[in-house]
Design a protein around this motif. Structure first.
Motif, PDB file in Angstrom:
ATOM      1  N   ALA A 105      27.225  -9.743   7.907  1.00 26.54           N
ATOM      2  CA  ALA A 105      25.839 -10.151   8.121  1.00 26.54           C
ATOM      3  C   ALA A 105      25.370 -11.064   6.990  1.00 26.54           C
ATOM      4  N   ALA A 106      25.726 -10.718   5.762  1.00 28.18           N
ATOM      5  CA  ALA A 106      25.317 -11.513   4.604  1.00 28.18           C
ATOM      6  C   ALA A 106      25.952 -12.902   4.645  1.00 28.18           C
ATOM      7  N   ALA A 107      27.150 -12.978   5.216  1.00 26.85           N
ATOM      8  CA  ALA A 107      27.845 -14.265   5.299  1.00 26.85           C
ATOM      9  C   ALA A 107      27.467 -15.024   6.572  1.00 26.85           C
ATOM     10  N   GLY A 108      26.711 -14.363   7.442  1.00 27.37           N
ATOM     11  CA  GLY A 108      26.283 -15.010   8.676  1.00 27.37           C
ATOM     12  C   GLY A 108      27.374 -15.136   9.721  1.00 27.37           C
ATOM     13  N   VAL A 109      28.292 -14.193   9.748  1.00 28.07           N
ATOM     14  CA  VAL A 109      29.375 -14.212  10.738  1.00 28.07           C
ATOM     15  C   VAL A 109      29.496 -12.834  11.378  1.00 28.07           C
ATOM     16  N   SER A 110      30.384 -12.722  12.353  1.00 27.31           N
ATOM     17  CA  SER A 110      30.599 -11.427  12.978  1.00 27.31           C
ATOM     18  C   SER A 110      31.553 -10.599  12.118  1.00 27.31           C
ATOM     19  N   SER A 111      31.493  -9.271  12.320  1.00 28.81           N
ATOM     20  CA  SER A 111      32.356  -8.399  11.526  1.00 28.81           C
ATOM     21  C   SER A 111      33.830  -8.627  11.882  1.00 28.81           C
ATOM     22  N   GLY A 112      34.069  -9.048  13.118  1.00 25.61           N
ATOM     23  CA  GLY A 112      35.435  -9.302  13.535  1.00 25.61           C
ATOM     24  C   GLY A 112      36.073 -10.441  12.754  1.00 25.61           C
ATOM     25  N   LEU A 113      35.256 -11.408  12.369  1.00 27.55           N
ATOM     26  CA  LEU A 113      35.807 -12.555  11.639  1.00 27.55           C
ATOM     27  C   LEU A 113      36.286 -12.154  10.255  1.00 27.55           C
ATOM     28  N   VAL A 114      35.608 -11.172   9.684  1.00 27.56           N
ATOM     29  CA  VAL A 114      36.054 -10.667   8.381  1.00 27.56           C
ATOM     30  C   VAL A 114      37.464 -10.122   8.506  1.00 27.56           C
ATOM     31  N   ARG A 115      37.653  -9.351   9.560  1.00 28.50           N
ATOM     32  CA  ARG A 115      38.985  -8.806   9.806  1.00 28.50           C
ATOM     33  C   ARG A 115      39.992  -9.920  10.110  1.00 28.50           C
ATOM     34  N   HIS A 116      39.556 -10.906  10.877  1.00 25.64           N
ATOM     35  CA  HIS A 116      40.438 -12.009  11.239  1.00 25.64           C
ATOM     36  C   HIS A 116      40.965 -12.727   9.988  1.00 25.64           C
ATOM     37  N   HIS A 117      40.083 -12.934   9.024  1.00 20.72           N
ATOM     38  CA  HIS A 117      40.484 -13.708   7.846  1.00 20.72           C
ATOM     39  C   HIS A 117      41.175 -12.857   6.782  1.00 20.72           C
ATOM     40  N   PHE A 118      40.782 -11.595   6.693  1.00 19.17           N
ATOM     41  CA  PHE A 118      41.275 -10.798   5.565  1.00 19.17           C
ATOM     42  C   PHE A 118      42.059  -9.558   5.982  1.00 19.17           C
ATOM     43  N   GLY A 119      42.071  -9.251   7.277  1.00 25.23           N
ATOM     44  CA  GLY A 119      42.920  -8.155   7.743  1.00 25.23           C
ATOM     45  C   GLY A 119      42.301  -6.784   7.636  1.00 25.23           C
ATOM     46  N   SER A 120      41.988  -6.387   6.432  1.00 26.32           N
ATOM     47  CA  SER A 120      41.399  -5.067   6.236  1.00 26.32           C
ATOM     48  C   SER A 120      40.453  -5.112   5.046  1.00 26.32           C
ATOM     49  N   LYS A 121      39.694  -4.062   4.878  1.00 24.24           N
ATOM     50  CA  LYS A 121      38.752  -4.007   3.761  1.00 24.24           C
ATOM     51  C   LYS A 121      39.516  -4.030   2.433  1.00 24.24           C
ATOM     52  N   GLU A 122      40.606  -3.311   2.398  1.00 26.41           N
ATOM     53  CA  GLU A 122      41.420  -3.269   1.182  1.00 26.41           C
ATOM     54  C   GLU A 122      41.979  -4.644   0.844  1.00 26.41           C
ATOM     55  N   SER A 123      42.420  -5.366   1.887  1.00 28.84           N
ATOM     56  CA  SER A 123      42.939  -6.718   1.660  1.00 28.84           C
ATOM     57  C   SER A 123      41.821  -7.651   1.195  1.00 28.84           C
ATOM     58  N   LEU A 124      40.643  -7.464   1.778  1.00 26.81           N
ATOM     59  CA  LEU A 124      39.492  -8.258   1.345  1.00 26.81           C
ATOM     60  C   LEU A 124      39.205  -8.026  -0.123  1.00 26.81           C
ATOM     61  N   ARG A 125      39.252  -6.769  -0.525  1.00 24.73           N
ATOM     62  CA  ARG A 125      39.010  -6.430  -1.920  1.00 24.73           C
ATOM     63  C   ARG A 125      40.072  -7.056  -2.822  1.00 24.73           C
ATOM     64  N   ALA A 126      41.317  -7.017  -2.374  1.00 22.10           N
ATOM     65  CA  ALA A 126      42.400  -7.611  -3.157  1.00 22.10           C
ATOM     66  C   ALA A 126      42.187  -9.113  -3.309  1.00 22.10           C
ATOM     67  N   ALA A 127      41.739  -9.749  -2.222  1.00 22.38           N
ATOM     68  CA  ALA A 127      41.471 -11.184  -2.267  1.00 22.38           C
ATOM     69  C   ALA A 127      40.329 -11.476  -3.232  1.00 22.38           C
ATOM     70  N   CYS A 128      39.305 -10.630  -3.201  1.00 23.91           N
ATOM     71  CA  CYS A 128      38.174 -10.779  -4.120  1.00 23.91           C
ATOM     72  C   CYS A 128      38.648 -10.588  -5.559  1.00 23.91           C
ATOM     73  N   ASP A 129      39.530  -9.626  -5.765  1.00 28.00           N
ATOM     74  CA  ASP A 129      40.090  -9.393  -7.097  1.00 28.00           C
ATOM     75  C   ASP A 129      40.752 -10.651  -7.643  1.00 28.00           C
ATOM     76  N   ARG A 130      41.648 -11.204  -6.820  1.00 24.99           N
ATOM     77  CA  ARG A 130      42.384 -12.389  -7.273  1.00 24.99           C
ATOM     78  C   ARG A 130      41.426 -13.546  -7.568  1.00 24.99           C
ATOM     79  N   TYR A 131      40.499 -13.773  -6.627  1.00 24.28           N
ATOM     80  CA  TYR A 131      39.570 -14.887  -6.805  1.00 24.28           C
ATOM     81  C   TYR A 131      38.704 -14.700  -8.044  1.00 24.28           C
ATOM     82  N   ALA A 132      38.151 -13.511  -8.196  1.00 32.65           N
ATOM     83  CA  ALA A 132      37.259 -13.245  -9.329  1.00 32.65           C
ATOM     84  C   ALA A 132      38.014 -13.388 -10.646  1.00 32.65           C
ATOM     85  N   LYS A 133      39.235 -12.892 -10.675  1.00 30.08           N
ATOM     86  CA  LYS A 133      40.025 -12.999 -11.900  1.00 30.08           C
ATOM     87  C   LYS A 133      40.329 -14.462 -12.236  1.00 30.08           C
TER      88      LYS A 133
END
Lengths: 200, 200
Positions: free
Chosen positions: A37-65
């Motif tokens: 909702a904050a990104a203005g997309v559907s929840s399915g798209l989050v899954r489409h791009h990142f697979g799972s919540k854990e994978s999303l977190r891992a991606a955020c980890d890498r990017y933030a680092k």
DNA sequence: GACTTGACTACACGATCGTGTAGTAGTTTG
DNA sequence: CAAACTACTACACGATCGTGTAGTCAAGTC
């Protein structure tokens, strides 16, 4: 984070929203649906791009680092300071720091690795600046933790000084105060030794 | 927390388990069922005694705050130190500190109030010990946050120094290191002023 | 001895979570 | 032009959450 939201790809918007919400509300506190909702997309798209919540977190980890190291490199290139870098006190790094702290508390290995690298850096810095504590490693670890403390307690610190430290003014103010902690010796060496003995 | 679990009433066991699990896993991370299981009771009994999760948290807030003040009073009575009290570094207070930090991050007013009282105490202490920072309030707030930082990053700090800081030995070690941070000046007054000007 | 009270359990409820599936629209590729 | 791929949405699933309800059991009270 610094570019306008409309220019970013949906994937980047999701990642930025995740870093912000994870940082503000914790990993468990922010749901996929909230982030979508904050990104203005559907929840399915989050899954489409990142697979799972854990994978999303891992991606955020890498990017933030990566971003943190990048910002740190730019800062030390622009104006080389004492080594006790204001990296941790840069407005652009604020959401990243907030996120990384939360990720650390959630047990992230990537975020913890960044912390350990920070400890190494502080340790090297003490050597090159001739600071010689009795327990160099412990000293460096304590300093690394201290550098992050104002982020964890930003609401409490803001309330204490009557000024929002997420603004530039409040940010600089608490940064100055933090510098003074490292400038004014609070205890004499004798006092430190006394306390050491007391704790048997 | 220090008495054996069997001697406690179910209500006390639930409260102790809640403080421990909330502290370790966060408020949202620990469920009523988890807490009930840890206390060896049914989840319904948690509700019976505390009404709701929010009420349970409020009860934990009050108890943790009271215990902390109590422990602090005992410590300053036993051996009056410098005022930069090792209250925050007392093994008995460890789970309480852990919980209070989590509660603060979750927006608890009681825990935040305890933080603000801590800032007041530090502020008074700087006055009575003749420490005169440019921004006394900000200085006190920074110190208060610093005192809690090792609790937040206990896993990371433990990993960094290769020693579990939840044990008495590791605890004392990081406590000593923290004291050295306050003993060795890292920056000169000129350096602090230089950085102040740089940030326009 | 019937009645109340408080500690305690079992179980069911709606909501929300992460996740899975199916499908659409637009672009690319052969 | 058809096939394939990518970005994206809508919707349904099982699990888990906090909460609500009903009931058991033992200890006191009259």
């Amino acid at each position: 984070m610094e570019r306008s939201a409309e220019d970013l790809t949906a994937r980047a918007r999701i990642r930025d929203a995740a870093i912000r919400l994870f940082g503000e509300q914790g990993i468990e506190g922010a749901s996929i649906r909230d982030i979508a909702a904050a990104a203005g997309v559907s929840s399915g798209l989050v899954r489409h791009h990142f697979g799972s919540k854990e994978s999303l977190r891992a991606a955020c980890d890498r990017y933030a680092k990566d971003r943190m190291l990048q910002i740190g490199a730019e800062l030390t290139r622009d104006h080389d300071l004492t080594g006790l870098d204001p990296l941790a006190l840069h407005p652009l790094a604020f959401p990243l720091q907030l996120y990384l702290v939360r990720s650390m508390m959630d047990g992230s290995e990537t975020a913890t690795a960044l912390f350990l690298e920070g400890v190494d850096a502080v340790e090297d810095w003490t050597k090159s600046f001739g600071i010689d504590p009795k327990d160099r490693r412990g000293y460096a670890a304590a300093l690394a933790a201290i550098k992050l403390s104002v982020f964890v307690f930003r609401d409490q610190v803001s309330k204490a000084i009557g000024e929002d430290i997420t603004t530039l003014e409040g940010y600089n103010r608490i940064g100055q105060a933090l510098m003074e902690v490292f400038t004014i010796p609070l205890l004499t060496q004798e006092q430190t030794d006394t306390m050491r003995n007391q704790e048997k």
